[in-house]
Design a protein around this motif. Structure first.
Motif, PDB file in Angstrom:
ATOM      1  N   THR A  46       0.556  -1.092   0.200  1.00  0.00           N
ATOM      2  CA  THR A  46       0.100  -0.019   0.346  1.00  0.00           C
ATOM      3  C   THR A  46       0.981   1.150  -0.477  1.00  0.00           C
ATOM      4  N   ALA A  47      -0.138   2.729  -0.182  1.00  0.00           N
ATOM      5  CA  ALA A  47       1.236   3.386  -0.055  1.00  0.00           C
ATOM      6  C   ALA A  47       1.718   3.861   1.261  1.00  0.00           C
ATOM      7  N   PRO A  48       3.212   4.292   1.359  1.00  0.00           N
ATOM      8  CA  PRO A  48       3.810   4.080   2.480  1.00  0.00           C
ATOM      9  C   PRO A  48       3.492   5.404   3.314  1.00  0.00           C
ATOM     10  N   ILE A  49       2.230   5.092   3.683  1.00  0.00           N
ATOM     11  CA  ILE A  49       1.738   6.543   4.759  1.00  0.00           C
ATOM     12  C   ILE A  49       1.353   4.980   6.599  1.00  0.00           C
ATOM     13  N   ILE A  50       2.026   5.199   7.657  1.00  0.00           N
ATOM     14  CA  ILE A  50       1.619   4.085   8.405  1.00  0.00           C
ATOM     15  C   ILE A  50       1.193   4.886   9.758  1.00  0.00           C
TER      16      ILE A  50
END
Lengths: 120, 180
Positions: free
Chosen positions: A58-62
């Motif tokens: 997924t998009a790299p937003i933790i």
């Protein structure tokens, strides 16, 4: 077949890059040349982003302090973010050069400009 | 797939001689690229591309067309040599892709090197959940400052190129932005 699916994206990027390259080299209109340069540039952006993609990621937003999720590689994103903005800056500079050339020569066709330069 | 659509639009840009059409198509091209970036998980890049690539670049090009001309003339020389050069270059590049890792491979070298470090440590070290923002503004903050210098230089260049006309006052003064 697996090789074909895994490398199809690269071939599209090569195709786009060569289209842009062709426009820059073969077309005489200066605005068209800059559009070609943008196509060329865009193919490099797509290449970088597609290298960073991880299937199932997924998009790299933790979220929630970092779970076991897989993320796509964020580093190409950072590079390309910078490159897009710099690309628009160079486009603006190129287009203003075109406007100045049009003022000085009255045309934006390369053939006519070099023809005028040859005349005494 | 969207990528093939992108290739079709690029081909149309090459064929079309009406420059307004070319600029509009390049705006669509940028927007399509932004949606591809979303699919490839690069949401920040997609925002930037949609705003800057599809928005500002298109406006700048339309401004240029308004100041110059919107028809492209048929070039006098034959495009044979450029075609040969592009085909040879393209063939070499495609030969180069043989060694590239397959699309989406998690074990590919670019995804194994330092990327896991940033994914694991950026939240505890910077407190920013978005890894792209953390790297851009924190780890590589000086890089971003350098980028601003580039934009500033480009803005000065545009002003120097176009600003002189207003002083001369030949009645063709425009309200074109300083770019970026």
């Amino acid at each position: 077949m697996e090789f074909l699916v895994g490398h199809y994206n690269y071939w599209i990027f090569v195709f786009l890059m060569m289209l842009g390259f062709y426009v820059v080299v073969a077309r005489g209109n200066l605005v068209k040349k800059i559009v070609g340069l943008n196509i060329f540039q865009a193919s490099v952006f797509l290449l970088y982003i597609s290298i960073g993609k991880v299937l199932g990621g997924t998009a790299p937003i933790i979220v929630d302090g970092g779970g076991p999720a897989t993320y796509s590689n964020p580093l190409p994103h950072v590079l390309i973010l910078t490159a897009i903005v710099v690309g628009v800056a160079t486009t603006a500079l190129g287009l203003s050069l075109v406007v100045r050339i049009n003022e000085a020569y009255g045309t934006i066709e390369e053939d006519e400009i070099s023809g005028m330069d040859k005349e005494p | 797939m969207l990528l093939a659509f992108l290739a079709v639009i690029a081909l149309a840009i090459v064929r079309l001689r009406n420059l307004f059409g070319v600029v509009m198509l390049s705006g669509i091209y940028s927007l399509l690229m932004a949606s591809i970036f979303v699919i490839l998980d690069a949401v920040d890049v997609a925002f930037t591309e949609a705003a800057v690539g599809a928005g500002i670049a298109t406006i700048l090009m339309l401004g240029t067309l308004a100041l110059t001309t919107s028809r492209e003339r048929v070039p006098m020389h034959t495009p044979l040599l450029p075609l040969v050069v592009t085909f040879i270059t393209g063939a070499m590049l495609i030969y180069g892709t043989w060694d590239m890792p397959a699309f989406g491979d998690a074990a590919a070298p670019p995804n194994r090197h330092v990327a896991p470090y940033y994914l694991e440590r950026s939240l505890p070290e910077t407190g920013v959940p978005n890894v792209v923002t953390a790297v851009l503004a924190s780890y590589r903050g000086y890089d971003t400052l350098g980028e601003l210098t580039v934009i500033f230089t480009a803005g000065i260049g545009v002003l120097l190129l176009l600003g002189r006309r207003r002083e001369r006052g030949d009645g063709r003064a425009t309200t074109r932005g300083s770019g970026a």
